[in-house]
Design an enzyme around this catalytic site. Structure first.
Site, PDB file in Angstrom:
ATOM      1  N   ARG A  41       0.817  -1.220   0.000  1.00 39.93           N
ATOM      2  CA  ARG A  41       0.000   0.000   0.000  1.00 39.93           C
ATOM      3  C   ARG A  41       0.846   1.263   0.000  1.00 39.93           C
ATOM      4  O   ARG A  41       0.392   2.311  -0.467  1.00 39.93           O
ATOM      5  CB  ARG A  41      -0.994  -0.019   1.162  1.00 39.93           C
ATOM      6  CG  ARG A  41      -2.062  -1.103   0.995  1.00 39.93           C
ATOM      7  CD  ARG A  41      -3.053  -1.143   2.149  1.00 39.93           C
ATOM      8  NE  ARG A  41      -2.418  -1.235   3.449  1.00 39.93           N
ATOM      9  CZ  ARG A  41      -2.088  -2.365   4.071  1.00 39.93           C
ATOM     10  NH1 ARG A  41      -2.360  -3.523   3.496  1.00 39.93           N
ATOM     11  NH2 ARG A  41      -1.519  -2.347   5.251  1.00 39.93           N
ATOM     12  N   GLU A  89       3.420  -6.901  14.010  1.00 42.48           N
ATOM     13  CA  GLU A  89       2.657  -7.212  15.217  1.00 42.48           C
ATOM     14  C   GLU A  89       2.009  -8.585  15.126  1.00 42.48           C
ATOM     15  O   GLU A  89       1.567  -9.138  16.112  1.00 42.48           O
ATOM     16  CB  GLU A  89       1.618  -6.125  15.532  1.00 42.48           C
ATOM     17  CG  GLU A  89       0.546  -5.981  14.484  1.00 42.48           C
ATOM     18  CD  GLU A  89       0.596  -4.662  13.740  1.00 42.48           C
ATOM     19  OE1 GLU A  89      -0.465  -4.048  13.616  1.00 42.48           O
ATOM     20  OE2 GLU A  89       1.674  -4.259  13.275  1.00 42.48           O
TER      21      GLU A  89
END
Length: 170
Positions: free
Chosen positions: A61, A98
């Site tokens: 992105r 994460e």
């Protein structure tokens, strides 16, 4: 268009890619030409005084915003891709997410180039930190990191050792 109006185009998806993660989806923002264009203009305004040669975007992105910014600033574009996606010799940098591990790579010579690093979002800072390390390993001078969205509650900017700007903060 006001920043609040741009922010309203970002779709929030709970439990993606795993339970407990709130995913900020920019697909609905880039679908709207005016909102996307305004977000690019505001991001460019944040870095207009930087002296840079290139804009680098992080897979995937980050490419969207980096290419638009590079075009508006009349600069070249560098792609930092996920492992195995670039042809030829590459430099690589592993990092933690994460929700797992990943590796990014670069395959172009950007030695002594002044670079603006761009991504759509800063969370924990792991990806941005790895991208900065990779750019420096390739000989670039990273002037700043710029993103559309910052999840400030995750303190990702503490992982960065370059100036940092974001447009929208949660």
């Amino acid at each position: 268009m006001e920043l609040k109006e741009i922010e309203a185009f970002i779709n929030k998806i709970p439990d993606h890619p795993k339970p407990g993660i709130l995913f900020y989806d920019i697909s609905t923002l880039i679908l709207d030409n005016e909102a996307f264009g305004e977000s690019l203009s505001l991001m460019c305004d944040n870095v207009s005084k930087l002296e840079i040669d290139l804009v680098a975007g992080i897979d995937a992105r980050g490419f969207i915003f980096a290419s638009g910014i590079a075009s508006k600033l009349n600069k070249g574009l560098v792609m930092l891709r996920k492992k195995g996606k670039l042809p030829g010799r590459t430099l690589s940098q592993e990092y933690n997410l994460e929700y797992g591990k990943d590796t990014i790579e670069i395959n172009v010579n950007i030695k002594n180039k002044r670079v603006l690093l761009v991504d759509d979002l800063l969370a924990t800072g792991g990806t941005a930190h790895a991208a900065i390390k990779l750019l420096k390993k390739s000989g670039a001078k990273v002037k700043s990191f710029l993103c559309l969205i910052e999840l400030s509650f995750l303190n990702g900017k503490q992982a960065l050792d370059v100036p940092f700007k974001s447009l929208i903060r949660y």
